[in-house]
Design a protein around this motif. Structure first.
Motif, PDB file in Angstrom:
ATOM      1  N   TRP A  49    -116.226  -0.587  19.038  1.00 15.68           N
ATOM      2  CA  TRP A  49    -117.430  -1.190  18.442  1.00 15.68           C
ATOM      3  C   TRP A  49    -117.392  -2.708  18.554  1.00 15.68           C
ATOM      4  CZ3 TRP A  49    -122.055   0.456  17.125  1.00 15.68           C
ATOM      5  CH2 TRP A  49    -122.880  -0.377  16.370  1.00 15.68           C
ATOM      6  N   TRP A  50    -118.453  -3.255  19.172  1.00 17.32           N
ATOM      7  CA  TRP A  50    -118.669  -4.710  19.248  1.00 17.32           C
ATOM      8  C   TRP A  50    -119.741  -5.060  18.228  1.00 17.32           C
ATOM      9  CZ3 TRP A  50    -116.884  -9.122  21.272  1.00 17.32           C
ATOM     10  CH2 TRP A  50    -117.745 -10.220  21.369  1.00 17.32           C
ATOM     11  N   ASP A  51    -119.388  -5.921  17.230  1.00 15.04           N
ATOM     12  CA  ASP A  51    -120.320  -6.184  16.137  1.00 15.04           C
ATOM     13  C   ASP A  51    -121.285  -7.330  16.423  1.00 15.04           C
ATOM     14  OD1 ASP A  51    -118.025  -8.040  13.928  1.00 15.04           O
ATOM     15  OD2 ASP A  51    -118.858  -8.495  15.901  1.00 15.04           O
ATOM     16  N   GLY A  52    -121.328  -7.765  17.656  1.00 10.97           N
ATOM     17  CA  GLY A  52    -122.229  -8.856  18.026  1.00 10.97           C
ATOM     18  C   GLY A  52    -121.539 -10.187  18.139  1.00 10.97           C
ATOM     19  N   THR A  53    -120.358 -10.281  17.516  1.00 13.05           N
ATOM     20  CA  THR A  53    -119.588 -11.529  17.603  1.00 13.05           C
ATOM     21  C   THR A  53    -118.132 -11.287  17.951  1.00 13.05           C
ATOM     22  OG1 THR A  53    -119.108 -11.495  15.226  1.00 13.05           O
ATOM     23  CG2 THR A  53    -121.064 -12.721  15.929  1.00 13.05           C
ATOM     24  N   ALA A  54    -117.609 -10.092  17.645  1.00 14.46           N
ATOM     25  CA  ALA A  54    -116.189  -9.820  17.883  1.00 14.46           C
ATOM     26  C   ALA A  54    -115.973  -8.317  17.957  1.00 14.46           C
ATOM     27  CB  ALA A  54    -115.320 -10.438  16.777  1.00 14.46           C
ATOM     28  N   TRP A  55    -114.838  -7.916  18.539  1.00 15.98           N
ATOM     29  CA  TRP A  55    -114.438  -6.514  18.557  1.00 15.98           C
ATOM     30  C   TRP A  55    -113.914  -6.121  17.170  1.00 15.98           C
ATOM     31  CZ3 TRP A  55    -115.891  -3.738  22.515  1.00 15.98           C
ATOM     32  CH2 TRP A  55    -116.004  -4.317  23.783  1.00 15.98           C
ATOM     33  N   THR A  56    -114.283  -4.898  16.716  1.00 18.94           N
ATOM     34  CA  THR A  56    -113.709  -4.352  15.479  1.00 18.94           C
ATOM     35  C   THR A  56    -112.583  -3.390  15.860  1.00 18.94           C
ATOM     36  OG1 THR A  56    -115.136  -2.406  15.332  1.00 18.94           O
ATOM     37  CG2 THR A  56    -116.010  -4.515  14.472  1.00 18.94           C
ATOM     38  N   GLU A  57    -111.966  -2.773  14.856  1.00 17.73           N
ATOM     39  CA  GLU A  57    -110.879  -1.830  15.123  1.00 17.73           C
ATOM     40  C   GLU A  57    -111.387  -0.391  15.264  1.00 17.73           C
ATOM     41  OE1 GLU A  57    -108.512  -4.665  15.742  1.00 17.73           O
ATOM     42  OE2 GLU A  57    -107.788  -2.595  15.827  1.00 17.73           O
ATOM     43  N   HIS A  58    -112.711  -0.184  15.271  1.00 17.30           N
ATOM     44  CA  HIS A  58    -113.270   1.163  15.396  1.00 17.30           C
ATOM     45  C   HIS A  58    -113.325   1.578  16.857  1.00 17.30           C
ATOM     46  CE1 HIS A  58    -114.530   0.103  11.332  1.00 17.30           C
ATOM     47  NE2 HIS A  58    -114.686   1.403  11.105  1.00 17.30           N
ATOM     48  N   ARG A  59    -112.674   2.693  17.171  1.00 16.19           N
ATOM     49  CA  ARG A  59    -112.631   3.240  18.520  1.00 16.19           C
ATOM     50  C   ARG A  59    -112.915   4.729  18.470  1.00 16.19           C
ATOM     51  NH1 ARG A  59    -108.197  -0.264  18.192  1.00 16.19           N
ATOM     52  NH2 ARG A  59    -108.114  -1.911  19.780  1.00 16.19           N
ATOM     53  N   HIS A  60    -113.378   5.304  19.581  1.00 15.31           N
ATOM     54  CA  HIS A  60    -113.533   6.756  19.679  1.00 15.31           C
ATOM     55  C   HIS A  60    -113.609   7.117  21.156  1.00 15.31           C
ATOM     56  CE1 HIS A  60    -117.774   7.073  20.982  1.00 15.31           C
ATOM     57  NE2 HIS A  60    -117.927   5.930  20.346  1.00 15.31           N
ATOM     58  N   ALA A  61    -113.305   8.384  21.424  1.00 13.71           N
ATOM     59  CA  ALA A  61    -113.434   8.875  22.794  1.00 13.71           C
ATOM     60  C   ALA A  61    -114.918   8.989  23.136  1.00 13.71           C
ATOM     61  CB  ALA A  61    -112.750  10.233  22.935  1.00 13.71           C
ATOM     62  N   PRO A  62    -115.304   8.803  24.409  1.00 12.04           N
ATOM     63  CA  PRO A  62    -116.726   8.845  24.772  1.00 12.04           C
ATOM     64  C   PRO A  62    -117.429  10.128  24.355  1.00 12.04           C
ATOM     65  CG  PRO A  62    -115.425   7.958  26.571  1.00 12.04           C
ATOM     66  CD  PRO A  62    -114.444   8.455  25.537  1.00 12.04           C
ATOM     67  N   GLU A  63    -116.673  11.273  24.375  1.00 16.55           N
ATOM     68  CA  GLU A  63    -117.332  12.533  24.029  1.00 16.55           C
ATOM     69  C   GLU A  63    -117.339  12.803  22.544  1.00 16.55           C
ATOM     70  OE1 GLU A  63    -113.000  13.197  24.910  1.00 16.55           O
ATOM     71  OE2 GLU A  63    -114.711  12.205  25.841  1.00 16.55           O
ATOM     72  N   ALA A  64    -116.586  12.015  21.775  1.00 12.38           N
ATOM     73  CA  ALA A  64    -116.513  12.259  20.337  1.00 12.38           C
ATOM     74  C   ALA A  64    -117.652  11.553  19.629  1.00 12.38           C
ATOM     75  CB  ALA A  64    -115.170  11.771  19.795  1.00 12.38           C
ATOM     76  N   PRO A  65    -118.260  12.207  18.585  1.00 13.75           N
ATOM     77  CA  PRO A  65    -119.334  11.541  17.844  1.00 13.75           C
ATOM     78  C   PRO A  65    -118.797  10.376  17.045  1.00 13.75           C
ATOM     79  CG  PRO A  65    -118.711  13.589  16.758  1.00 13.75           C
ATOM     80  CD  PRO A  65    -117.978  13.569  18.074  1.00 13.75           C
ATOM     81  N   ALA A  66    -119.639   9.395  16.821  1.00 17.39           N
ATOM     82  CA  ALA A  66    -119.228   8.214  16.062  1.00 17.39           C
ATOM     83  C   ALA A  66    -120.387   7.765  15.205  1.00 17.39           C
ATOM     84  CB  ALA A  66    -118.806   7.089  16.997  1.00 17.39           C
ATOM     85  N   ASP A  67    -120.054   7.101  14.090  1.00 17.10           N
ATOM     86  CA  ASP A  67    -121.100   6.548  13.246  1.00 17.10           C
ATOM     87  C   ASP A  67    -121.886   5.517  14.031  1.00 17.10           C
ATOM     88  OD1 ASP A  67    -120.210   8.098  11.153  1.00 17.10           O
ATOM     89  OD2 ASP A  67    -118.838   6.545  10.396  1.00 17.10           O
ATOM     90  N   PRO A  68    -123.222   5.505  13.875  1.00 23.77           N
ATOM     91  CA  PRO A  68    -124.015   4.507  14.604  1.00 23.77           C
ATOM     92  C   PRO A  68    -123.564   3.092  14.330  1.00 23.77           C
ATOM     93  CG  PRO A  68    -125.436   6.168  13.613  1.00 23.77           C
ATOM     94  CD  PRO A  68    -124.045   6.409  13.076  1.00 23.77           C
TER      95      PRO A  68
END
Length: 304
Positions: A19-38
């Motif tokens: 997840w890119w929050d618009g200014t920096a990378w966060t620690e939230h990651r997931h596999a491309p096929e796995a669902p993630a919070d918007p």
């Protein structure tokens, strides 16, 4: 400009999305096929809000750091994390929240005004090739100079500083004549006088003109248009003399007033190659059309 918030390939683990929050990378990651919070929550609660305030109050510094890919400490102080924004050249994975993907930016590859091999004449809408040994004008008193040979020397007449080669570009506006041939033939004598007889201060930099002879003239294609040129060999009282040429062709911009290009080349071993006159003429281009050249073609040859 940095990409908007969203899921992008992790720069450290391209097989994952981060997840890119618009200014920096966060620690939230997931596999491309796995669902993630918007929109994932801040990783450290109140600390995330504190970081948002810091970004707001020091936005210019942080954005500059992101754009330049500076390495900054991550939130928990446990190492370093490149704060590089997702690049437009890297294919972004589809966003899981249905938001549109960032649009890659493209850059133009056309030559610009900063091209070191081109000199622009914006008034007449053409560019001139800057050949080896030629430079853009600096500290030149004459008007309308587009290029000169590099360096100066003491004029043969014993006064002032001279240059071995000059090229001028002017718009013909003082009369109603539109014929390139008539204009070139009418200008060549003035071109010779201004170059080798007396300067604006009345000084004879070359001791004055002793004689001249026409060496070449004829139709010529310039920037895709039909022009005409006249060339004289000028003999002076001091020094080796030189060559002058008057070239006229219709402009492709504005009122299409004729464009007058004057060439002044010293003769002798120190002067520029006479072939440069033809090379420069052939390399004149209209703005935005690098393929439209000129030069003396087989169907419009010059006459000696």
């Amino acid at each position: 400009m940095t990409p908007p918030p969203g899921w992008y390939p992790d720069p450290h683990a391209p097989h994952l999305q981060r997840w890119w929050d618009g200014t920096a990378w966060t620690e939230h990651r997931h596999a491309p096929e796995a669902p993630a919070d918007p929109v994932p929550p801040p990783p450290d609660g109140g600390a995330g809000r504190t970081r948002a305030v810091a970004v707001t109050t020091a936005g210019a510094v942080l954005v500059a750091a992101i754009v330049t890919a500076a390495v900054a400490l991550d939130g928990d102080g446990g190492g370093t994390d490149p704060r590089t924004a997702p690049t437009a050249t890297s294919p972004a994975a589809p966003a899981t929240n249905g938001a549109p993907e960032p649009t890659p930016e493209t850059s133009a590859s056309e030559p610009s005004a900063d091209d070191p091999a081109v000199v622009e004449d914006q008034l007449n809408g053409v560019t001139f090739p800057l050949l080896d040994g030629w430079v853009r004008p600096q500290h030149i008193a004459q008007d309308d100079v587009v290029m000169t040979t590099d360096g100066t020397y003491d004029c043969p007449g014993g006064v002032g500083l001279c240059r071995h080669g000059l090229v001028f570009s002017r718009t013909v506006t003082e009369n109603d004549e539109k014929s390139p041939e008539a204009l070139a033939k009418a200008d060549i004598e003035d071109a010779a006088d201004e170059a080798y007889d007396r300067d604006r201060l009345g000084r004879e930099l070359y001791g004055g003109i002793e004689s001249h002879r026409a060496v070449k003239s004829g139709p010529v294609a310039v920037a895709g248009r039909a022009g005409y040129f006249v060339r004289w060999r000028v003999h002076t009282a001091e020094g080796p003399g030189g060559y002058v040429q008057s070239l006229v062709f219709p402009s492709s911009v504005g009122t299409e007033s004729p464009v007058l290009v004057r060439y002044v080349f010293d003769a002798g071993e120190d002067g520029p190659p006479l072939a440069d006159m033809d090379r420069i003429t052939k390399g004149i281009r209209p703005f935005g059309d690098a393929d439209t050249g000129g030069g003396v073609g087989s169907s419009i040859g010059p006459s000696d």
